[in-house]
Design a protein around this motif. Sequence first.
Motif, PDB file in Angstrom:
ATOM      1  N   ARG A 153       0.838  -1.219   0.062  1.00 27.33           N
ATOM      2  CA  ARG A 153       0.051  -0.094  -0.026  1.00 27.33           C
ATOM      3  C   ARG A 153       0.820   1.217   0.030  1.00 27.33           C
ATOM      4  O   ARG A 153       0.485   2.269  -0.568  1.00 27.33           O
ATOM      5  CB  ARG A 153      -0.977  -0.119   1.178  1.00 27.33           C
ATOM      6  CG  ARG A 153      -1.978   1.118   0.973  1.00 27.33           C
ATOM      7  CD  ARG A 153      -2.852   0.991   2.450  1.00 27.33           C
ATOM      8  NE  ARG A 153      -3.762   0.020   2.387  1.00 27.33           N
ATOM      9  CZ  ARG A 153      -3.617  -1.220   3.198  1.00 27.33           C
ATOM     10  NH1 ARG A 153      -2.654  -1.203   3.989  1.00 27.33           N
ATOM     11  NH2 ARG A 153      -4.178  -2.368   2.831  1.00 27.33           N
ATOM     12  N   ARG A 154       1.976   1.308   0.595  1.00 32.97           N
ATOM     13  CA  ARG A 154       2.865   2.184   0.662  1.00 32.97           C
ATOM     14  C   ARG A 154       3.656   2.556  -0.458  1.00 32.97           C
ATOM     15  O   ARG A 154       4.009   3.794  -1.257  1.00 32.97           O
ATOM     16  CB  ARG A 154       3.923   2.182   1.947  1.00 32.97           C
ATOM     17  CG  ARG A 154       4.814   3.392   2.066  1.00 32.97           C
ATOM     18  CD  ARG A 154       5.552   3.225   3.366  1.00 32.97           C
ATOM     19  NE  ARG A 154       6.093   2.036   3.492  1.00 32.97           N
ATOM     20  CZ  ARG A 154       6.571   1.460   4.705  1.00 32.97           C
ATOM     21  NH1 ARG A 154       6.628   2.102   5.909  1.00 32.97           N
ATOM     22  NH2 ARG A 154       7.105   0.335   4.597  1.00 32.97           N
ATOM     23  N   GLU A 155       3.938   1.542  -1.171  1.00 37.33           N
ATOM     24  CA  GLU A 155       4.609   1.560  -2.701  1.00 37.33           C
ATOM     25  C   GLU A 155       3.782   2.068  -3.796  1.00 37.33           C
ATOM     26  O   GLU A 155       4.206   2.881  -4.499  1.00 37.33           O
ATOM     27  CB  GLU A 155       5.252   0.167  -2.740  1.00 37.33           C
ATOM     28  CG  GLU A 155       6.116   0.011  -4.228  1.00 37.33           C
ATOM     29  CD  GLU A 155       7.415   0.993  -4.084  1.00 37.33           C
ATOM     30  OE1 GLU A 155       7.756   1.134  -2.865  1.00 37.33           O
ATOM     31  OE2 GLU A 155       7.927   1.364  -4.970  1.00 37.33           O
ATOM     32  N   LYS A 156       2.551   1.311  -3.728  1.00 35.77           N
ATOM     33  CA  LYS A 156       1.663   1.809  -4.696  1.00 35.77           C
ATOM     34  C   LYS A 156       0.212   1.243  -4.262  1.00 35.77           C
ATOM     35  O   LYS A 156      -0.436   0.255  -4.123  1.00 35.77           O
ATOM     36  CB  LYS A 156       2.048   0.973  -5.967  1.00 35.77           C
ATOM     37  CG  LYS A 156       1.280   1.490  -7.244  1.00 35.77           C
ATOM     38  CD  LYS A 156       1.397   0.733  -8.358  1.00 35.77           C
ATOM     39  CE  LYS A 156       0.921   1.430  -9.748  1.00 35.77           C
ATOM     40  NZ  LYS A 156       1.219   0.693 -11.051  1.00 35.77           N
ATOM     41  N   VAL A 157      -0.634   2.643  -3.970  1.00 23.75           N
ATOM     42  CA  VAL A 157      -1.794   2.132  -2.980  1.00 23.75           C
ATOM     43  C   VAL A 157      -2.836   1.489  -4.060  1.00 23.75           C
ATOM     44  O   VAL A 157      -3.688   0.700  -3.750  1.00 23.75           O
ATOM     45  CB  VAL A 157      -2.377   3.506  -2.638  1.00 23.75           C
ATOM     46  CG1 VAL A 157      -2.642   4.439  -3.927  1.00 23.75           C
ATOM     47  CG2 VAL A 157      -3.503   3.590  -1.841  1.00 23.75           C
ATOM     48  N   SER A 158      -2.811   1.832  -5.421  1.00 23.17           N
ATOM     49  CA  SER A 158      -3.714   1.046  -6.254  1.00 23.17           C
ATOM     50  C   SER A 158      -3.673  -0.394  -6.441  1.00 23.17           C
ATOM     51  O   SER A 158      -4.594  -1.267  -6.653  1.00 23.17           O
ATOM     52  CB  SER A 158      -3.574   1.510  -7.671  1.00 23.17           C
ATOM     53  OG  SER A 158      -2.486   1.171  -8.259  1.00 23.17           O
ATOM     54  N   LEU A 159      -2.604  -0.897  -5.842  1.00 21.85           N
ATOM     55  CA  LEU A 159      -2.285  -2.377  -5.853  1.00 21.85           C
ATOM     56  C   LEU A 159      -3.052  -3.006  -4.595  1.00 21.85           C
ATOM     57  O   LEU A 159      -3.254  -4.246  -4.418  1.00 21.85           O
ATOM     58  CB  LEU A 159      -0.730  -2.741  -5.926  1.00 21.85           C
ATOM     59  CG  LEU A 159      -0.233  -2.447  -7.143  1.00 21.85           C
ATOM     60  CD1 LEU A 159       1.312  -2.971  -6.889  1.00 21.85           C
ATOM     61  CD2 LEU A 159      -0.687  -3.176  -8.376  1.00 21.85           C
ATOM     62  N   ALA A 160      -3.253  -2.338  -3.715  1.00 15.34           N
ATOM     63  CA  ALA A 160      -3.877  -2.791  -2.377  1.00 15.34           C
ATOM     64  C   ALA A 160      -5.068  -3.685  -2.562  1.00 15.34           C
ATOM     65  O   ALA A 160      -5.449  -4.766  -1.781  1.00 15.34           O
ATOM     66  CB  ALA A 160      -4.174  -1.588  -1.179  1.00 15.34           C
ATOM     67  N   PRO A 161      -6.200  -3.124  -3.567  1.00 17.62           N
ATOM     68  CA  PRO A 161      -7.372  -3.857  -3.772  1.00 17.62           C
ATOM     69  C   PRO A 161      -7.130  -5.387  -4.283  1.00 17.62           C
ATOM     70  O   PRO A 161      -8.002  -6.194  -4.191  1.00 17.62           O
ATOM     71  CB  PRO A 161      -8.009  -3.161  -4.639  1.00 17.62           C
ATOM     72  CG  PRO A 161      -7.726  -1.765  -4.235  1.00 17.62           C
ATOM     73  CD  PRO A 161      -6.055  -1.920  -4.030  1.00 17.62           C
ATOM     74  N   LEU A 162      -6.059  -5.585  -5.204  1.00 18.99           N
ATOM     75  CA  LEU A 162      -5.936  -6.678  -5.612  1.00 18.99           C
ATOM     76  C   LEU A 162      -5.411  -7.863  -4.820  1.00 18.99           C
ATOM     77  O   LEU A 162      -5.735  -8.970  -5.082  1.00 18.99           O
ATOM     78  CB  LEU A 162      -4.447  -6.665  -6.746  1.00 18.99           C
ATOM     79  CG  LEU A 162      -4.796  -5.579  -7.902  1.00 18.99           C
ATOM     80  CD1 LEU A 162      -3.566  -5.737  -8.591  1.00 18.99           C
ATOM     81  CD2 LEU A 162      -5.940  -6.112  -8.640  1.00 18.99           C
ATOM     82  N   LEU A 163      -5.109  -7.516  -3.646  1.00 13.09           N
ATOM     83  CA  LEU A 163      -4.422  -8.539  -2.630  1.00 13.09           C
ATOM     84  C   LEU A 163      -5.801  -9.255  -1.837  1.00 13.09           C
ATOM     85  O   LEU A 163      -5.629 -10.317  -1.414  1.00 13.09           O
ATOM     86  CB  LEU A 163      -3.545  -7.848  -1.550  1.00 13.09           C
ATOM     87  CG  LEU A 163      -2.371  -7.199  -1.965  1.00 13.09           C
ATOM     88  CD1 LEU A 163      -1.576  -6.568  -0.833  1.00 13.09           C
ATOM     89  CD2 LEU A 163      -1.388  -8.072  -2.746  1.00 13.09           C
ATOM     90  N   ARG A 221       7.288  -7.065 -10.098  1.00 12.25           N
ATOM     91  CA  ARG A 221       8.484  -6.559  -9.431  1.00 12.25           C
ATOM     92  C   ARG A 221       7.970  -5.948  -7.824  1.00 12.25           C
ATOM     93  O   ARG A 221       8.680  -6.207  -7.035  1.00 12.25           O
ATOM     94  CB  ARG A 221       9.113  -5.368 -10.102  1.00 12.25           C
ATOM     95  CG  ARG A 221      10.250  -4.937  -9.558  1.00 12.25           C
ATOM     96  CD  ARG A 221      10.887  -3.739 -10.368  1.00 12.25           C
ATOM     97  NE  ARG A 221       9.953  -2.676 -10.571  1.00 12.25           N
ATOM     98  CZ  ARG A 221       9.984  -1.800  -9.593  1.00 12.25           C
ATOM     99  NH1 ARG A 221      10.338  -1.824  -8.325  1.00 12.25           N
ATOM    100  NH2 ARG A 221       8.865  -0.926  -9.619  1.00 12.25           N
ATOM    101  N   ILE A 222       6.931  -5.117  -7.911  1.00 11.47           N
ATOM    102  CA  ILE A 222       6.646  -4.615  -6.624  1.00 11.47           C
ATOM    103  C   ILE A 222       6.142  -5.812  -5.582  1.00 11.47           C
ATOM    104  O   ILE A 222       6.634  -5.610  -4.578  1.00 11.47           O
ATOM    105  CB  ILE A 222       5.467  -3.680  -6.729  1.00 11.47           C
ATOM    106  CG1 ILE A 222       6.074  -2.372  -7.596  1.00 11.47           C
ATOM    107  CG2 ILE A 222       5.040  -3.084  -5.447  1.00 11.47           C
ATOM    108  CD1 ILE A 222       4.984  -1.336  -7.787  1.00 11.47           C
ATOM    109  N   LEU A 223       5.212  -6.592  -5.967  1.00  8.15           N
ATOM    110  CA  LEU A 223       4.911  -7.759  -5.218  1.00  8.15           C
ATOM    111  C   LEU A 223       6.040  -8.861  -4.576  1.00  8.15           C
ATOM    112  O   LEU A 223       6.222  -8.993  -3.651  1.00  8.15           O
ATOM    113  CB  LEU A 223       3.704  -8.549  -5.780  1.00  8.15           C
ATOM    114  CG  LEU A 223       2.541  -7.764  -6.243  1.00  8.15           C
ATOM    115  CD1 LEU A 223       1.348  -8.891  -7.168  1.00  8.15           C
ATOM    116  CD2 LEU A 223       1.770  -7.340  -4.822  1.00  8.15           C
TER     117      LEU A 223
END
Length: 560
Positions: A451-461, A496-498
């Motif tokens: 969430r801190r790296e890229k907030v838009s990826l948080a819903p994917l988790l 890469r982020i994950l």
Amino acid sequence: MSYLVFARKWRPQSFAEVVGQRHVTQTLMNALAGDRIAHAYLFAGPRGIGKTSTARILAKALNCEQGVSREPCNSCSSCQDIGQGRHLDVIEVDGASNRGIDEVRELRDNVRFAPYRGRYKVIVIDEVHMLTEQAFNALLKTLEEPPSRVVFILATTEPHKVPLTILSRCQRFMFRRISTAEIKERLSLMAREEGIEVDPCGLQLIAESAEGSLRDAQSLLDQVVSFSGPRASLEDVRTVLGLGDREQVHRGMELLLDGNAGDLLRLVEELYGAGQDLRLYCQNLVERCRELMVDRISGSSFPSLDPLSTGSDALPGKAESLTYPELDRMFQILMQTEMEMRRSPYPRFVLEMALLRIVEGRRLTSLEELWRRLRQMEERLVAGREREWARPAASPTSSGAEVVGQEPSTPSPAPNRERVPTRAMKEEAEGEGGPNWLQDPRWVDFKRLIRREKVSLAPLLEYFSWVSPRGKNLLVRIQGSNSYLLEALEDRNVRRILEGGIRVAFGEELRIQYEFDAQGGERVAIGTEPEPAKPSSPPSPKGSLLEAALEVFEGRVVSE
């Protein structure tokens, strides 16, 4: 006898008459009473607050014929001669006009002789900071080891210009600005003794205009009496001081708050035609703006230049709508304008352009408002993406055509945000050869990192139903088979982020392998060596993405 101005006639003749400098007079009186007289004093402070007067009183106390005491008698010949400036043992030197080394050498030779008629030879050097460097050097030795019965009193308005070698050899006294209340009280006493009637608001206005200098206030009162005679009204004081009409300043501020540019220009033309000082008018606007800012911050008004003004109550009610940034911008523009008007040959044009700049600036959107709108747009954009991820793609038939008469499949609901691990999930995780990291406390840290790296990826988790390491891979099972979700997860930057978050949170270098739950209970692996599963058809341009974009940016479709 020739006429004496108020500043000379009402000059203090004793320590008790010195206004607003009790910290200085009390120290000197105690030193005189205890016979602790220093050989050099430095009196520093603004103009017109009693430095030279205190020096003369000290000289009278040292040479009074009644003896050294806390106060001079002011009746003996020695005190009277010192008060009139004709005592032979009290030498007053103007440092601005006698600033060279030759004058200081002559003074140094003079102090070698014993006092002529008094106990002490007192040397008063006014504006001592004006002496040259060579003159200071010539005076240095004398100050360090002066002859007996010699006292130096140095007075200056700029003590920072006096060399440290001189300062270290003197007792320093810092004179303070006199308060407005003390100046007004002194002016009232002078008016009563002189038989003059002055409006109390006029006295307040004179005291405020003096800016802490009693001598300036006495000179202003003398000027007002010369203009009006024994009775001076508030308007007489305003006329002498050159202050603009209070109603004109009030009107100008009201037009600024209304944003009425045309009337503002006509007001400036009216003031210019009446011969008023436009720079002084700008100063009054600065004062009104300052009152608004102080009232907005502290909740109470401070003393102003206008004694009839009561802070923000004297200003229009429209000022309540002004924000602090708007007030600060108005204040900065008016301050800059006042400085530019001093050196400009066209002060009227400078004032007009500044007022127009304030009016037009209020119509522009502030940076705070733009930032608020951007934040709202970002939140709506993220919410639109979450809705798109939560909407599963429609299941196409083998031919890609919709089956006529078949009820559309009900979209699967979005997964629960608060995942509660059940017993069946734990058994399934253990049966498939590894622990489910979703129940691992480190998974919370992993989600926080993502969430801190890229907030838009948080819903994917939230679509991850089961996560477990398999050798050098990390098996991640995904609920549903949404094509948009597939494209987002397979993005190189997302992977890469994950994987970086897994490395930081769990301390393991693993490659993520996705597994989607397809129809019929089959599971399709994505990201491994076998041939990848065919992604679903891309969403229609008329689908939810377009709708979300239109909603976020408030747009409309102009052509298909």
